[in-house]
Design an enzyme around this catalytic site. Structure first.
Site, PDB file in Angstrom:
ATOM      1  N   ASN A 240       7.413  -7.595  -5.161  1.00  0.00           N
ATOM      2  CA  ASN A 240       8.475  -6.794  -5.752  1.00  0.00           C
ATOM      3  C   ASN A 240       8.399  -6.937  -7.272  1.00  0.00           C
ATOM      4  OD1 ASN A 240      11.178  -6.154  -6.821  1.00  0.00           O
ATOM      5  ND2 ASN A 240      11.719  -5.883  -4.677  1.00  0.00           N
TER       6      ASN A 240
ATOM      7  N   GLU B 216       6.302  -4.039  -0.523  1.00  0.00           N
ATOM      8  CA  GLU B 216       5.490  -3.251   0.403  1.00  0.00           C
ATOM      9  C   GLU B 216       4.784  -2.099  -0.319  1.00  0.00           C
ATOM     10  OE1 GLU B 216       9.076  -4.924   2.613  1.00  0.00           O
ATOM     11  OE2 GLU B 216       8.720  -3.958   0.686  1.00  0.00           O
TER      12      GLU B 216
END
Length: 149
Positions: free
Chosen positions: A44, A57
């Site tokens: 992140n 992701e």
């Protein structure tokens, strides 16, 4: 298979720690082949880059580059994916997602299961504790990350 998934999760955890060291939210992800070969990894970077779209992701996904098919890949993430990242998994038909923590945030796991994605929840204590410490120290940033006011 759980032993292989634990090894994969260790890569995502390293990414989460890297994100924390950079001053960001400690969520990490990695993409592997079913045989366990690392395709990409990421974390992140919303805080570091000032970009709300750089979830762990999506960072790992972008770093994987173009693939002919994503169906036989495994997305491993330290936290259950939000709706945005769950949509990415569905859009590109990633076949399996391995999650370290679904207690802190459930995200779209039920929806992914309903749509044929194999979800493996490892219920990893280290993933929970790493993020819990961050949330306690930075509740505003966490709420911003998950779209809460």
């Amino acid at each position: 298979m759980n032993e292989l998934y634990e090894k994969m999760l260790a890569v995502a955890l390293d990414e989460a720690r890297l994100g924390l060291a950079e001053g960001g939210i400690p969520i990490g992800a990695a993409i592997f082949t079913r045989a366990g070969e690392l395709v990409s990894r990421g974390h992140n970077c919303r805080v570091q880059q000032g970009d709300p779209s750089v979830h762990a992701e999506t960072d790992a996904f972008r770093r994987a580059g173009r693939q002919r098919s994503y169906r036989n890949l495994v997305m491993v993430t330290t936290l259950a994916p939000c709706w945005y990242c769950s949509g990415l998994v569905r859009q590109f038909r990633i076949g399996t997602i391995v999650v370290g923590d679904s207690h802190t945030f459930l995200g779209g796991l039920d929806w992914l299961r309903e749509n044929g994605v194999e979800v493996v929840d490892l219920d990893n204590r280290e993933c929970r504790e790493l993020l819990a410490g961050y949330i306690t120290a930075n509740p505003e940033v966490w709420n911003e990350d998950i779209g809460e006011e």
